[in-house]
Write an enzyme that holds these catalytic residues in place. Structure first.
Site, PDB file in Angstrom:
ATOM      1  N   LYS A 120       0.460  -1.309  -0.204  1.00  0.00           N
ATOM      2  CA  LYS A 120      -0.025   0.164  -0.045  1.00  0.00           C
ATOM      3  C   LYS A 120       0.651   0.964  -0.005  1.00  0.00           C
ATOM      4  O   LYS A 120       0.348   2.437  -0.706  1.00  0.00           O
ATOM      5  CB  LYS A 120      -0.998  -0.486   0.753  1.00  0.00           C
ATOM      6  CG  LYS A 120      -2.065  -1.129   0.688  1.00  0.00           C
ATOM      7  CD  LYS A 120      -2.952  -1.015   1.837  1.00  0.00           C
ATOM      8  CE  LYS A 120      -4.744  -1.786   2.067  1.00  0.00           C
ATOM      9  NZ  LYS A 120      -5.410  -1.606   2.639  1.00  0.00           N
ATOM     10  N   LYS A 202      -5.717 -12.416  -7.729  1.00  0.00           N
ATOM     11  CA  LYS A 202      -6.330 -12.478  -7.023  1.00  0.00           C
ATOM     12  C   LYS A 202      -7.710 -10.682  -7.411  1.00  0.00           C
ATOM     13  O   LYS A 202      -7.131  -9.891  -7.762  1.00  0.00           O
ATOM     14  CB  LYS A 202      -6.813 -12.856  -5.766  1.00  0.00           C
ATOM     15  CG  LYS A 202      -6.489 -10.946  -4.586  1.00  0.00           C
ATOM     16  CD  LYS A 202      -6.697 -11.615  -3.427  1.00  0.00           C
ATOM     17  CE  LYS A 202      -6.417 -10.520  -2.577  1.00  0.00           C
ATOM     18  NZ  LYS A 202      -6.522 -10.667  -1.292  1.00  0.00           N
ATOM     19  N   LYS A 205     -10.710  -5.361  -6.627  1.00  0.00           N
ATOM     20  CA  LYS A 205     -12.329  -3.754  -7.134  1.00  0.00           C
ATOM     21  C   LYS A 205     -10.838  -3.056  -7.328  1.00  0.00           C
ATOM     22  O   LYS A 205     -11.457  -1.874  -8.091  1.00  0.00           O
ATOM     23  CB  LYS A 205     -12.712  -2.831  -5.724  1.00  0.00           C
ATOM     24  CG  LYS A 205     -11.791  -3.241  -4.707  1.00  0.00           C
ATOM     25  CD  LYS A 205     -12.098  -2.280  -3.670  1.00  0.00           C
ATOM     26  CE  LYS A 205     -11.086  -2.157  -2.078  1.00  0.00           C
ATOM     27  NZ  LYS A 205     -10.582  -3.372  -1.358  1.00  0.00           N
TER      28      LYS A 205
END
Length: 338
Positions: A120, A202, A205
């Site tokens: 992140k 995976k 969104k």
């Protein structure tokens, strides 16, 4: 013969999903569907992890909408609020309070090694805030407040549970038997749904073209499956080969999860038909599975008073349980009783 009534207490299970984006097929097949299957087996606590979402900047109105929509989808997917405790994380103040305490019992080096912080930080270089670094301590608080036996996680979340276990060991070593040691609960099937557009990662969104959202229109779902990546060879054969045909393997895994068919049965069904028949068939099967979920969620969202009643009742029960743990922790570390 007299009926034997079991007095054995159910084991506790807890999990949550961030309302940082709309729920998708990976959330449903990898997590929520498994939660529903365990409804009667465990004493379950499932929450909307809204406090975790703000480590990344959110549009407030969107966050409120997604949180309410996520609750509606939890119920529409089969999580009966009469049998599961459903609540919003920020409505239970004990999460923030225990999170701060556990910050003080989590080592800097442990937090530095967390892979999600590294990932992140690369994606949000303009906003590498303290919460992004310390949120695993809040995640440990989310878990430990309810003294759960198991925490259902995907492989990518196992590191957080291991850190939580380290914190338990450290805290209990100082103050005695305060927290129950939670075990990671990793489902054997359907744990990972990969992206339709990039099957080496995976479903997420953050890549909307490869992601199927639970509230998405059927025609958009059909289009995404027709465009799904298969493989670059000329075989055009529906065969489960994770190493050489990851895209086909992902579609087979999804089809198996929504139809209950084995890989062998799927291979036989599409023998000689190729991807042109297979991909739309997977899309149609997913559309039919999601149709009643989407319709029920839309119905629930039209009844705001009902949903508010659910999350208020859930927060009340969660707070009662969480307060017992927090009170014990505060006493152990030397805080005056309130």
């Amino acid at each position: 013969m007299d009926e034997i009534i079991s007095t054995e207490k159910k084991k506790v299970m807890l999990s949550g999903i961030q309302p940082s984006g709309d729920l998708h097929l990976g959330n449903y097949l990898g997590a929520i569907k498994n939660w529903v299957a365990r409804t009667d087996e465990f004493d379950n606590y499932y929450f909307m992890a809204d406090m975790h979402t703000i480590t990344v900047r959110q549009t407030p109105a969107d966050l409120r909408r997604r949180t309410m929509e996520q609750l509606a989808l939890y119920i529409a997917c089969g999580l009966d609020p009469e049998k599961n405790t459903l609540f919003v994380q920020s409505h239970v103040h004990q999460h923030a309070e225990l999170g701060w305490v556990l910050n003080c019992y989590t080592m800097f080096g442990e937090l530095s090694r967390m892979t999600q912080f590294k990932d992140k930080s690369l994606k949000h270089k303009e906003n590498i805030n303290g919460g992004l670094f310390t949120y695993p301590a809040l995640m440990a608080a989310d878990i430990l407040l309810y003294q759960p036996d198991f925490v259902p996680v995907g492989e990518d979340q196992k590191q957080h549970v291991e850190l939580c276990r380290n914190i338990v060991q450290r805290f209990n070593g100082l103050y005695g038997d305060v927290f129950k040691m939670p075990e990671p609960y990793i489902p054997k099937a359907g744990a990972r749904v990969m992206s339709l557009s990039a099957p080496d990662g995976k479903m997420s969104k953050s890549m909307p073209e490869g992601c199927v959202f639970l509230m998405e229109k059927p025609e958009d779902i059909a289009r995404k499956f027709k465009r799904a990546v298969t493989d670059s060879d000329t075989e055009n054969c529906v065969r489960f080969d994770l190493d050489n045909k990851p895209g086909v393997a992902n579609l087979m895994s999804i089809y198996s999860a929504v139809t209950g068919k084995t890989y062998e049965e799927i291979e036989q069904e599409f023998a000689g038909k190729g991807y042109g028949a297979f991909k739309p068939a997977v899309g149609d099967a997913v559309i039919e599975v999601l149709r009643p979920i989407r319709e029920e969620a839309a119905h629930l969202l039209a009844d705001k008073a009902y949903l508010e009643g659910v999350y208020r009742a859930g927060a009340e029960k969660a707070s009662y349980v969480a307060e017992k743990t927090l009170r014990k922790v505060y006493k152990k570390i030397g805080f005056l009783a309130r």
